[in-house]
Design an enzyme around this catalytic site. Structure first.
Site, mmCIF file in Angstrom:
data_model
loop_
_atom_site.group_PDB
_atom_site.id
_atom_site.type_symbol
_atom_site.label_atom_id
_atom_site.label_comp_id
_atom_site.label_asym_id
_atom_site.label_seq_id
_atom_site.Cartn_x
_atom_site.Cartn_y
_atom_site.Cartn_z
ATOM 1 N N GLU A 1 41.568 47.786 44.869
ATOM 2 C CA GLU A 1 41.705 47.772 43.403
ATOM 3 C C GLU A 1 40.461 48.343 42.719
ATOM 4 O OE1 GLU A 1 43.503 47.490 40.944
ATOM 5 O OE2 GLU A 1 45.304 46.326 41.403
ATOM 6 N N ASN B 1 47.165 43.441 33.754
ATOM 7 C CA ASN B 1 46.889 44.694 34.456
ATOM 8 C C ASN B 1 46.815 45.852 33.456
ATOM 9 O OD1 ASN B 1 46.440 45.815 37.084
ATOM 10 N ND2 ASN B 1 48.062 44.473 37.852
ATOM 11 N N ASP C 1 50.953 48.887 37.641
ATOM 12 C CA ASP C 1 49.697 48.316 38.144
ATOM 13 C C ASP C 1 48.542 48.962 37.386
ATOM 14 O OD1 ASP C 1 47.800 46.957 39.783
ATOM 15 O OD2 ASP C 1 49.234 46.942 41.423
#
Length: 295
Positions: free
Chosen positions: A17, A154, A206
């Site tokens: 991430e 997100n 995302d």
């Protein structure tokens, strides 16, 4: 346009991430949340280094003064990455709701250098809308919660002029991206409105990035793609990726014309060589240099 993918080393992230390009260092940073690992790739040498933090690091941004600002399990931290793999931790703030089972998730700086991040309940199956979105600045510390009732916060991003803020909820029960008017002087979002209902498109929304045209590039988690939406919310490009669960993309490189894309191996076939891979790809677009945290 035919895309080629350059894999960064053999490492497979459990939950890769938060990639970000540091202009000052000419280097990429990203994290593996579950492994508590911070990665750094020097663009000139191609050398990848990593550090292990004391707890899960979900998001990060370079600091103008050096080091990183991060969202972790027990709060927002200032981290100094030292020789030999040591990490110096200094906690900056802790929201009251960060108890057992909670952590920060996605985060980034606005164009003025304030850090934004949101919290989430880690067990997504429980679908607890406990998440909140915060702003942190050196002058004012931790803000009130600007958005509440989030399942999986997100997709934070800011338009090139900084006057639009984007936010998504990637939980399967939500799958929406919102836009806000953003007061760059006070760092205050307002006028929340639906930007994209991702239930009509492939993948869950995302992590995201903004290009120099103001388009919003969002990873389609579970569908192996990145989707580009124009500022009016129209889909105009889809990049097919070799991994099923891309998690976030970020523009960088010397020309800001390269996307670094992280991905997730958790829950994927262990024989899939691309699950959890971190890749570089040139999509034929350029990005915006991210502002480091100021203060």
């Amino acid at each position: 346009m035919r895309l080629t993918f350059e894999r960064i080393g053999p490492a497979r992230c459990v939950v890769g991430e938060s990639p970000v390009w540091s202009v000052a260092e000419q280097a990429w940073y990203w994290v593996d949340i579950v492994a508590r690992t911070i990665w750094r790739l020097d663009a000139s040498t191609g050398v990848a280094s990593n550090w292990i933090a004391d707890e899960m690091v979900a998001c990060l941004a370079p600091k103008e003064s050096g080091g990183l600002i991060t969202g972790m399990e027990s709060g927002l931290f200032s981290l100094a990455l030292e020789e030999g793999g040591a990490v110096n931790h200094q906690r900056l703030a802790r929201p009251a709701e960060l108890g057992a089972g909670m952590r920060f998730n996605d985060g980034r700086c606005d164009r003025q250098g304030r850090f934004w991040s949101g919290t989430m309940f880690m067990d997504m199956a429980a679908a607890r809308p406990n998440g909140k979105l915060y702003r942190y600045s050196a002058e004012e510390g931790l803000s009130q919660a600007f958005v509440e009732q989030l399942l999986t916060q997100n997709g934070l991003a800011f338009s090139p002029d900084g006057r639009t803020m984007y936010l998504s909820d990637s939980h399967p029960l939500r799958q929406r991206v919102w836009a806000f008017d953003y007061d760059t002087g006070t760092g205050t979002p307002s006028g929340q409105r639906l930007f994209v209902d991702m239930r009509a498109y492939p993948g869950r929304p995302d992590g995201a990035a903004i290009d120099s045209d103001g388009c919003y590039w969002v990873c389609g988690n579970d569908d192996g793609c990145i989707l580009r939406f124009t500022p009016d919310g129209r889909l105009d490009r889809k990049l097919e990726l070799p991994m099923a669960k891309p998690s976030m993309c970020s523009f960088g490189g010397p020309g800001l014309d390269t996307l670094l894309v992280t991905s997730i191996s958790a829950g994927q076939d262990p024989a899939d060589p691309w699950a959890g891979a971190t890749i570089l790809v040139r999509p034929g677009a350029t990005g915006i240099a991210e502002t480091p945290f100021r203060g």
